[in-house]
Structure formats: structure tokens, C-alpha cells
Design a protein around this motif. Structure first.
Motif, PDB file in Angstrom:
ATOM      1  N   PHE A  20       0.802  -1.219   0.000  1.00  0.00           N
ATOM      2  CA  PHE A  20       0.000   0.000   0.000  1.00  0.00           C
ATOM      3  C   PHE A  20       0.839   1.275   0.000  1.00  0.00           C
ATOM      4  O   PHE A  20       0.455   2.261  -0.628  1.00  0.00           O
ATOM      5  CB  PHE A  20      -0.926  -0.008   1.226  1.00  0.00           C
ATOM      6  N   VAL A  21       1.970   1.296   0.695  1.00  0.00           N
ATOM      7  CA  VAL A  21       2.791   2.507   0.764  1.00  0.00           C
ATOM      8  C   VAL A  21       3.690   2.541  -0.460  1.00  0.00           C
ATOM      9  O   VAL A  21       4.835   2.053  -0.445  1.00  0.00           O
ATOM     10  CB  VAL A  21       3.603   2.550   2.069  1.00  0.00           C
ATOM     11  N   ARG A  22       3.172   3.105  -1.541  1.00  0.00           N
ATOM     12  CA  ARG A  22       3.890   3.184  -2.814  1.00  0.00           C
ATOM     13  C   ARG A  22       3.507   4.467  -3.532  1.00  0.00           C
ATOM     14  O   ARG A  22       2.321   4.800  -3.620  1.00  0.00           O
ATOM     15  CB  ARG A  22       3.572   1.982  -3.711  1.00  0.00           C
ATOM     16  N   TYR A  23       4.528   5.159  -4.052  1.00  0.00           N
ATOM     17  CA  TYR A  23       4.263   6.391  -4.798  1.00  0.00           C
ATOM     18  C   TYR A  23       5.375   6.590  -5.836  1.00  0.00           C
ATOM     19  O   TYR A  23       6.556   6.440  -5.500  1.00  0.00           O
ATOM     20  CB  TYR A  23       4.213   7.592  -3.853  1.00  0.00           C
ATOM     21  N   PRO A  24       5.026   6.963  -7.059  1.00  0.00           N
ATOM     22  CA  PRO A  24       3.668   6.950  -7.613  1.00  0.00           C
ATOM     23  C   PRO A  24       3.242   5.535  -7.974  1.00  0.00           C
ATOM     24  O   PRO A  24       4.090   4.636  -8.070  1.00  0.00           O
ATOM     25  CB  PRO A  24       3.815   7.824  -8.853  1.00  0.00           C
ATOM     26  N   ARG A  25       1.992   5.313  -8.208  1.00  0.00           N
ATOM     27  CA  ARG A  25       1.495   3.963  -8.454  1.00  0.00           C
ATOM     28  C   ARG A  25       2.047   3.333  -9.733  1.00  0.00           C
ATOM     29  O   ARG A  25       2.443   2.182  -9.720  1.00  0.00           O
ATOM     30  CB  ARG A  25      -0.043   3.962  -8.493  1.00  0.00           C
ATOM     31  N   PRO A  26       2.118   4.029 -10.869  1.00  0.00           N
ATOM     32  CA  PRO A  26       2.644   3.347 -12.064  1.00  0.00           C
ATOM     33  C   PRO A  26       4.100   2.920 -11.941  1.00  0.00           C
ATOM     34  O   PRO A  26       4.521   1.943 -12.545  1.00  0.00           O
ATOM     35  CB  PRO A  26       2.460   4.404 -13.170  1.00  0.00           C
ATOM     36  N   GLY A  27       4.910   3.642 -11.133  1.00  0.00           N
ATOM     37  CA  GLY A  27       6.323   3.303 -11.070  1.00  0.00           C
ATOM     38  C   GLY A  27       6.802   2.821  -9.726  1.00  0.00           C
ATOM     39  O   GLY A  27       7.796   2.105  -9.646  1.00  0.00           O
ATOM     40  N   SER A  28       6.105   3.232  -8.663  1.00  0.00           N
ATOM     41  CA  SER A  28       6.457   2.831  -7.294  1.00  0.00           C
ATOM     42  C   SER A  28       7.915   3.172  -6.986  1.00  0.00           C
ATOM     43  O   SER A  28       8.701   2.328  -6.574  1.00  0.00           O
ATOM     44  CB  SER A  28       6.208   1.337  -7.082  1.00  0.00           C
TER      45      SER A  28
END
Length: 462
Positions: free
Chosen positions: A37-45
Motif C-alpha cells: 500500500f505505501v507506494r508512490y507513484p502507483r505506475p512506477g512505485s
């Protein structure tokens, strides 16, 4: 975002630097729940929970003064070997043209972050109580991972896509979806449970040195959490996971210094228990399909031949990090027993040889050799201490499980399972350094603080 993130991580490092032991345990417990869940940004993480938290832990280690430790050769050799392999991996990642970003991400997650975990655990696990604390953290981690896998199977949800993976469906056993827990693929899920099971057995079996309350707590919690983790491993549908579950139980309970009959008796008991489970499971279509799947094995052998062909194209430095599949398209497919090779190295050693050449492969073998030397040193220290014996058995079980997975699956580029292994090895390194100072009867050593033994007054020389 970069300056803001750097400022937040630095501030957090200053806070957790007051107690890196508690901070490390918090990461072990929170990582399974927050990993998807703790991921940013979603497309690249680009920013993940593990990257942010472990970066702060690394800064906390730099900000705090390190206590003086004994110069243990086996631990120092293992640390140097890991540092050399990390340097080789980083150099090859930087020189992997047109795919440098993905290669650097693999280096960060699979090599750099586990090295930070090893350093934190080695520095903070300085007493038997803290060793049990780290083991308790791994026990909670493994139980959380297993429960996520069990509920995935029961309720049909999945977290693999949130973690950057894809849902995997096994067409050979009736379109069954492989559970992956909070991780991107089921291999990491199964191996993580194997490693945490070894730590759980250490926490359970080492309670004999405590009081009645500790023994009662271990007797109540240990079997329950171990059963949950073994059930999660069984649902992973990996035959190597089933074999490792038996191996961990055998070594965790039976491997003790100077007690070969105990190991033999437990081996017979485990074999009989496995046979008792094997007979009724023959009625299951899924179990028969998995046990009778020889095409999977043949495909791996064919892929290993492809890996050798790829290595011959770049024998010194390899074809680059994560470039096995791309290089495989330039090699004629191999066939073993009528089965063609698959698009995956299916072995950490074959992948390292093909992608990093002889340099990376030799560096990886050096890590394995120095790690074996460190565990042998731990085994010699375990002869005089019961807690050391239990830890030695648990680390051996975890290391052999990781080796078994790595031989037939590509586990080295996977970060979460590498980090859990780093905790076990950090516990072993800290114990070896603790036991070096204080000799006991028979030339062995005992866990505990060092103590200077003075000669009687009449024997002192002025």
C-alpha cells in the motif's frame, strides 16, 4: 518531492536513532502489512515503505556511535564478501545500457536494502534477549504473511497487482490462483514463510532458558504460529516449499551439538509423518498434479542450457541485470525430454552467471563460502550454550531453505525474502561476535558480556 522526501527521511532517522533496535523490530512487523500500500507513484512505485524506512535506518546507523566489537574473522570475511558482491552488482547495473533504471531498482531492493537490514540486526542484536526480540518480530511477520495468504485463498482477493506483480494462475492444476500474500509473486511469499518459520522455531525452543511465564507463553504461541506458517507454505503449491517445511522442522527440533541420535530419531519421525500425510493426499487432484509434474523439471533443465549459451556470449561481465529474457530471444531454444525451455532463468545461480558473467558468479560463490564459514563458527560456539545451539539450527535451516529455493527459482533479485534472510544472518553474526569474548569449559564459549578473569594474587608477576 525529492527534497521533501529527503527532509522527512532525515528527520525520521534522527528520531529512530535513539533506539535502532525498536525501529528495526517495527520495520519487521509493519513491512508485510504496508508493503502493498505505501507506494508512490502507483505506475512506477519509486517510493516504497521498505525504501523509505530502511533508508532512515541506514542514516540512523550513521548518526549513532558504534560500540567497539571484537574482530571476528568469519564475520568480517562475510561482510567483505557481501560488500564486494554488492559493488559488482552495482557496477553491472550502471553499465546495463537502456535498462539502467530497472537494474538500479533491482540493486536497491535486492542488495542494498538487505545489507542495511543485516547491519542493523548485527549492531542491535547484542544480547540473548534482543536475539529473541528479533526472532519474535520475524514470527509476527511470518504469521501476518501467512494469514494474508490464507485469507486470499478463502475470500478470493489479491494484493499482487498492488505490489507491482500480476496474478498467477496455474493451468496445470485446474486453473488455481497462486497466492502471493502481500508480495508481487508467490515465490517470495513461500520463501519468506520458510525463513520466518525457522525464526519462529528459534523463539519457541529458546524459551527454556527463561522463567515459567516465558515457557508458558512459548508453549502457547509457538506451536500456533508455526502451524499457521506451515499451512501458508502448503497453500503456496511449491514442492520446494513442502520439502523445506519438513527440513526446517527436522533441523529446528533435531540439530543439536553432540546429539546425533536426536537428529536421527526426529528424521524418522518426520519421515513417518510425511508418509502419513502423503497417503490421504493422493486422493487430491491438485496434489497429484503437482507431484507428478515432470515437465516443469525438464523445462528447468532446458533453461539452464539456455543460460549457459547466454553466458558464452558474454563470459566475463554477462549480458546485464534483468536481461536474461531479452538475451534468450537470440539463443535457440533447448529441449529436454520433449519439453522446451521457459522464459525465465529459474535459478539464481544461472541468472547471475548469465547476467553478471564470471565476475558476478565468483563474487556470489564467495558470499556463499564466507557465509558457510560464519555458520561453522557459530556451530563451534554453540557447543557451550543451549541458546546458541537453537539459533545455529534455525539459521542453518533458513539458509538451506534459501539455497533450495535459489537453485530452482530466481530468488536473488527479490527484495523481501532477501531482507528476511539478512535478519537471520545478522542474528548469527551478532551471536558469533558475542561468544568470542568469554571462554567456558572445554574451550567453547558462552553468550553474554565479556569478562576479564584475573589470576590469583600469588601468581601475579610484578
Amino acid at each position: 518531492m525529492i527534497p521533501l522526501t529527503a527532509a522527512m527521511v532525515t528527520a525520521f532517522a534522527l528520531v529512530i536513532g535513539r533506539n535502532t533496535f525498536v525501529a528495526g523490530l517495527s520495520w519487521v512487523v509493519l513491512s508485510p502489512a504496508l508493503y502493498p500500500f505505501v507506494r508512490y507513484p502507483r505506475p512506477g512505485s519509486l517510493l516504497t515503505f521498505d525504501r523509505l524506512y530502511l533508508t532512515a535506518l541506514a542514516l540512523a546507523l550513521l548518526f549513532t556511535r558504534r560500540s567497539k566489537r571484537p574482530n571476528e574473522r568469519s564475520v568480517r570475511a562475510f561482510t567483505i564478501a557481501v560488500a564486494v558482491f554488492a559493488g559488482v552488482f552495482l557496477c553491472r547495473a550502471v553499465t546495463t545500457h537502456s535498462h539502467t533504471r530497472g537494474a538500479l531498482q533491482a540493486f536497491t531492493d535486492a542488495i542494498l536494502l538487505p545489507c542495511i537490514v543485516f547491519a542493523v540486526c548485527r549492531r542491535t542484536a547484542g544480547s540473548p534477549g534482543r536475539l529473541r526480540g528479533w526472532a519474535a518480530g520475524l514470527m509476527v511477520c511470518g504469521t501476518c504473511v501467512a494469514l494474508l495468504g490464507l485469507t486470499e485463498r478463502l475470500y478470493g482477493y489479491e494484493l499482487a497487482t498492488l505490489s507491482g506483480g500480476v496474478v498467477r494462475t496455474d493451468t496445470e492444476v485446474g486453473q488455481i490462483v497462486r497466492v502471493s500474500g502481500p508480495y508481487a509473486n508467490p515465490e517470495v511469499y513461500a520463501l519468506t514463510l520458510a525463513l520466518t518459520l525457522a525464526a519462529t522455531l528459534f523463539w519457541w525452543m529458546s524459551a527454556h532458558t527463561g522463567g515459567p511465564r516465558r515457557k508458558a507463553l512459548a508453549a502457547a504461541v509457538g506451536p500456533l504460529t508455526a502451524a499457521v506458517q506451515i499451512t501458508g507454505m502448503a497453500l503456496s503449491m511449491f514442492r520446494v516449499a513442502w520439502a523445506c517445511a519438513l527440513l526446517i522442522v527436522l533441523l529446528g527440533f533435531g540439530l543439536r551439538a553432540g546429539k546425533k541420535l536426536r537428529l536421527v530419531a526426529l528424521a524418522v519421525a518426520v519421515a513417518l509423518a510425511a508418509l502419513a500425510l502423503f497417503v490421504p493426499l493422493q486422493d487430491s487432484d491438485v496434489f497429484r498434479a503437482r507431484m507428478g509434474d515432470t515437465a516443469n523439471v525438464a523445462g528447468r533443465f532446458a533453461t539452464y542450457q539456455v543460460g549457459l549459451e547466454i553466458w558464452r556470449s558474454a563470459p566475463v561481465t554477462g549480458v546485464g541485470i534483468n536481461q536474461f529474457v531479452e538475451a534468450q530471444r537470440l539463443v535457440n531454444p533447448k529441449v529436454v525430454w520433449g519439453v522446451r525451455s521457459v522464459e525465465s532463468p529459474h535459478s539464481s545461480f544461472v541468472a547471475t552467471l548469465a547476467e553478471q558473467g564470471v565476475i558476478g558468479f565468483v563474487a556470489l560463490l564467495a558470499v556463499c563460502g564466507c557465509g558457510t564459514r560464519m555458520l561453522r563458527r557459530l556451530g563451534r560456539a554453540a557447543r557451550g550454550d543451549a541458546t546458541c545451539q537453537v539459533l545455529h539450527a534455525a539459521v542453518i535451516a533458513g539458509a538451506l531453505s534459501y539455497l533450495a529455493f535459489s537453485v530452482e527459482l530466481t530468488m536473488l533479485p527479490q527484495g523481501p525474502s532477501n531482507a528476511v534472510l539478512a535478519v537471520l544472518l545478522g542474528m548469527a553474526a551478532a551471536t558469533v561476535e558475542m561468544t568470542r569474548q568469554r571462554p567456558v569449559a572445554g574451550g567453547a564459549t558462552s553468550m553474554g558480556p565479556s569478562r576479564v578473569v584475573r589470576a590469583p594474587r600469588a601468581e601475579r608477576v610484578s
